[in-house]
Write a protein that holds these residues in place. Structure first.
Motif, mmCIF file in Angstrom:
data_model
loop_
_atom_site.group_PDB
_atom_site.id
_atom_site.type_symbol
_atom_site.label_atom_id
_atom_site.label_comp_id
_atom_site.label_asym_id
_atom_site.label_seq_id
_atom_site.Cartn_x
_atom_site.Cartn_y
_atom_site.Cartn_z
ATOM 1 N N CYS A 1 80.353 -22.415 -4.624
ATOM 2 C CA CYS A 1 78.964 -22.054 -4.347
ATOM 3 C C CYS A 1 78.342 -23.208 -3.564
ATOM 4 O O CYS A 1 78.738 -24.370 -3.727
ATOM 5 N N TRP A 2 77.346 -22.902 -2.732
ATOM 6 C CA TRP A 2 76.721 -23.970 -1.954
ATOM 7 C C TRP A 2 75.879 -24.909 -2.823
ATOM 8 O O TRP A 2 75.523 -26.001 -2.385
ATOM 9 N N MET B 1 78.302 -27.610 -3.631
ATOM 10 C CA MET B 1 78.618 -28.254 -2.353
ATOM 11 C C MET B 1 77.521 -29.237 -1.963
ATOM 12 O O MET B 1 77.794 -30.377 -1.582
ATOM 13 N N GLU B 2 76.272 -28.818 -2.075
ATOM 14 C CA GLU B 2 75.156 -29.695 -1.716
ATOM 15 C C GLU B 2 74.989 -30.841 -2.704
ATOM 16 O O GLU B 2 74.436 -31.885 -2.362
ATOM 17 N N ALA C 1 80.972 -31.203 -1.388
ATOM 18 C CA ALA C 1 81.338 -31.083 0.027
ATOM 19 C C ALA C 1 82.146 -32.268 0.541
ATOM 20 O O ALA C 1 82.973 -32.114 1.441
ATOM 21 N N VAL D 1 85.708 -26.638 4.185
ATOM 22 C CA VAL D 1 85.369 -25.216 4.225
ATOM 23 C C VAL D 1 86.323 -24.494 5.175
ATOM 24 O O VAL D 1 86.540 -24.940 6.308
ATOM 25 N N GLN E 1 83.520 -18.256 5.542
ATOM 26 C CA GLN E 1 82.488 -17.628 4.715
ATOM 27 C C GLN E 1 82.814 -16.149 4.556
ATOM 28 O O GLN E 1 83.135 -15.481 5.537
ATOM 29 N N MET F 1 73.285 -21.967 -6.642
ATOM 30 C CA MET F 1 72.335 -21.647 -5.593
ATOM 31 C C MET F 1 71.703 -20.281 -5.845
ATOM 32 O O MET F 1 70.488 -20.103 -5.703
ATOM 33 N N ARG G 1 70.688 -16.486 2.135
ATOM 34 C CA ARG G 1 71.279 -17.798 2.416
ATOM 35 C C ARG G 1 72.780 -17.629 2.588
ATOM 36 O O ARG G 1 73.332 -16.583 2.277
ATOM 37 N N LYS G 2 73.446 -18.679 3.036
ATOM 38 C CA LYS G 2 74.893 -18.620 3.199
ATOM 39 C C LYS G 2 75.561 -18.351 1.859
ATOM 40 O O LYS G 2 75.226 -18.966 0.842
ATOM 41 N N LEU H 1 79.044 -17.673 -0.753
ATOM 42 C CA LEU H 1 79.999 -18.582 -1.376
ATOM 43 C C LEU H 1 81.166 -18.870 -0.434
ATOM 44 O O LEU H 1 81.897 -17.947 -0.052
ATOM 45 N N PRO H 2 81.372 -20.122 -0.049
ATOM 46 C CA PRO H 2 82.415 -20.444 0.925
ATOM 47 C C PRO H 2 83.813 -20.495 0.320
ATOM 48 O O PRO H 2 84.005 -20.837 -0.841
#
Length: 269
Positions: free
Chosen positions: A93-94, A97-98, A102, A107, A110, A166, A239-240, A242-243
């Motif tokens: 999940c971002w 990551m944030e 990360a 990555v 997406q 997120m 939003r973006k 889950l990568p």
């Protein structure tokens, strides 16, 4: 036997394990056709992760996670999975990551959320759910902007899946802040441990509102009876999503091949 690990844990509900296994089988075979030593099956527990004597270390040599062999074998620590040096293909999940993940992973791609209300391409949003009252649910807006009914949610008991999520917490927090509000709008905040558990808590009267990512909400409508006891009252901003990720040590040529395979199967971009 492959030296790598793969997992797709974020939507791996008991009822969908056959679908997740089928998704991985398609990717695995595509990876192998490109010469990648992809594992036969996805990992679903700490016991499925290879041991790392002395623990997992980051690029600077500092310890960032314990040896998986020291953790309860039948549990599944997602952070342990994400930080495994053997991770070939995973999903996160971002939020994490944030918050630092990360720097330890790469990555790959997406996923697409086109199949779910609240999603468009690589973007997703969360449905704000509250107890059903006979009125219809609020549809996801076409423009992807947040729909936050402040008067309706003010003073309610908020429940979220995880502090670094997120979809369940951070996205809503940012949408509220953009409106000049904060999580203080809620009478209380509590952690449920998962989106499904948040839905059950609301249906059972232990909480009043939660933010559920659009794919989890779709799964709940298929498999969770408690979903019949809640309705959608709003949506967070898109939003973006889950990568898909791999270990920071995965070679660039392997990542390029995986990206090509993912695109070919339309799983992500």
């Amino acid at each position: 036997m492959s030296k790598f690990v793969a997992a797709l844990p974020m939507y791996d509900w008991p009822e969908t394990r056959g679908e997740v296994d089928a998704q991985w089988a398609r990717l695995r075979d595509a990876f192998r056709q490109k010469g990648i030593d992809a594992p036969q099956a996805v990992a679903r527990s700490n016991g499925d992760l290879p041991p790392v004597p002395g623990g997992v270390r980051g690029g600077d040599g500092k310890l960032i996670a314990p040896d998986p062999a020291t953790l309860p074998a039948d549990e599944f620590d997602f952070h342990q999975l994400w930080l495994s040096p053997a991770l070939l293909f995973g999903q996160t999940c971002w939020g994490p990551m944030e918050l630092g993940l990360a720097q330890h992973v790469q990555v790959i791609a997406q996923p697409s959320y086109d199949a779910f209300e609240g999603g468009r391409g690589e973007l997703y949003s969360s449905a704000l759910v509250m107890p059903a009252d006979g009125e219809p649910s609020v549809a996801s807006p076409e423009d992807g902007k947040p729909v936050i009914p402040l008067d309706l949610i003010r003073g309610r008991r908020f429940v979220f899946n995880d502090p670094d999520s997120m979809s369940g917490l951070l996205g809503l927090t940012r949408d509220l802040e953009a409106m000049g509000e904060s999580l203080d709008i809620f009478a209380s905040r509590g952690e449920s441990g998962g989106h499904r558990s948040s839905i059950v808590a609301i249906a059972e009267g232990r909480a009043d509102i939660a933010a559920i990512d659009c794919q989890s909400w779709a799964l709940a409508q298929r498999f969770e009876p408690a979903a019949q006891g809640v309705k959608v009252v709003g949506w967070t901003a898109r939003r973006k999503g889950l990568p898909f990720i791999t270990a920071r040590t995965t070679p660039a040529d392997v990542i390029a091949s995986m990206r090509e395979a993912v695109r070919e199967f339309g799983v992500g971009g």
